[in-house]
Design a protein around this motif. Structure first.
Motif, short mmCIF file in Angstrom:
data_model
loop_
_atom_site.label_atom_id
_atom_site.label_comp_id
_atom_site.label_asym_id
_atom_site.label_seq_id
_atom_site.Cartn_x
_atom_site.Cartn_y
_atom_site.Cartn_z
N ALA A 1 53.13 -40.10 -51.24
CA ALA A 1 52.25 -41.32 -51.06
C ALA A 1 52.47 -42.35 -51.68
O ALA A 1 52.25 -43.36 -51.06
N TYR A 2 53.00 -42.39 -52.85
CA TYR A 2 53.44 -43.65 -53.72
C TYR A 2 54.46 -44.49 -52.69
O TYR A 2 54.48 -45.46 -52.89
N LYS A 3 55.16 -43.59 -52.58
CA LYS A 3 56.37 -44.30 -51.85
C LYS A 3 55.79 -45.08 -50.40
O LYS A 3 56.30 -46.16 -50.57
N TRP A 4 55.21 -44.52 -49.68
CA TRP A 4 54.72 -45.14 -48.50
C TRP A 4 53.77 -46.39 -48.82
O TRP A 4 53.64 -47.37 -48.15
N LEU A 5 52.72 -46.12 -49.81
CA LEU A 5 52.07 -47.03 -50.24
C LEU A 5 52.56 -48.27 -50.96
O LEU A 5 52.25 -49.60 -50.64
N ASN A 6 53.90 -47.91 -51.66
CA ASN A 6 54.42 -49.19 -52.35
C ASN A 6 55.27 -49.79 -51.18
O ASN A 6 55.36 -50.77 -51.49
N ILE A 7 55.69 -49.24 -50.23
CA ILE A 7 56.47 -49.98 -49.11
C ILE A 7 55.33 -50.89 -48.50
O ILE A 7 55.74 -52.05 -48.49
#
Length: 163
Positions: free
Chosen positions: A113-119
């Protein structure tokens, strides 16, 4: 030199003509969607989505998420959002990150979740910034680092290109 220039012009024209039906199919799907004819929208967008069109993939994902014109399936929605997200479609990245955060259609995974939201946050999407920061509060410092690394390592790729 003239023959090769003419050939390239004709080849470009042929490619443009070939692309017009795809655009028309997307627009036909959009028109149907706006009229509430979700089955037609799904039928118009599915071939485009299957051939790698990120916008059609995202829209098909929305149909599956809401069960409009197709059986409701958060898992199927996540599949289509992932395909679009991997091609750098920001709205799909946002939705996929939210789905990982809530465990909707996918196994809950706060690092993903963090990965995609950070992107998508890096592209200026304020909704992604807010959600990413909420997810970060659920992570240990090492998990935040892992999510940041995954986001940094992300390389968007159009479907069909070699990785």
């Amino acid at each position: 030199m003239r023959k090769s220039s003419l050939f390239l012009t004709l080849l470009s024209l042929a490619a443009l003509i070939a692309a017009v039906p795809a655009l028309a199919d997307f627009q036909t799907g959009l028109d149907a969607y706006q009229k509430g004819d979700y089955l037609t929208a799904a039928n118009e967008w599915r071939p485009l989505a299957e051939s790698g069109d990120a916008t059609a993939q995202f829209n098909l994902g929305l149909l599956y998420l809401d069960g409009r014109g197709v059986p409701q399936s958060p898992a199927e929605a996540a599949t289509w959002f992932r395909r679009a997200a991997e091609q750098d479609y920001v709205q799909a990245q946002h939705n996929l990150g939210a789905m990982y955060g809530s465990g909707q259609g996918v196994k809950r995974d706060y690092v993903q979740a963090y990965k995609w939201l950070n992107i998508c946050a890096a592209k200026g999407n304020s909704g992604c910034v807010t959600q990413r920061d909420l997810i970060a509060k659920k992570l240990k410092p090492g998990q935040v680092v892992e999510g940041q690394r995954l986001a940094t390592d992300f390389k968007p790729q159009k479907e069909g290109e070699k990785r």
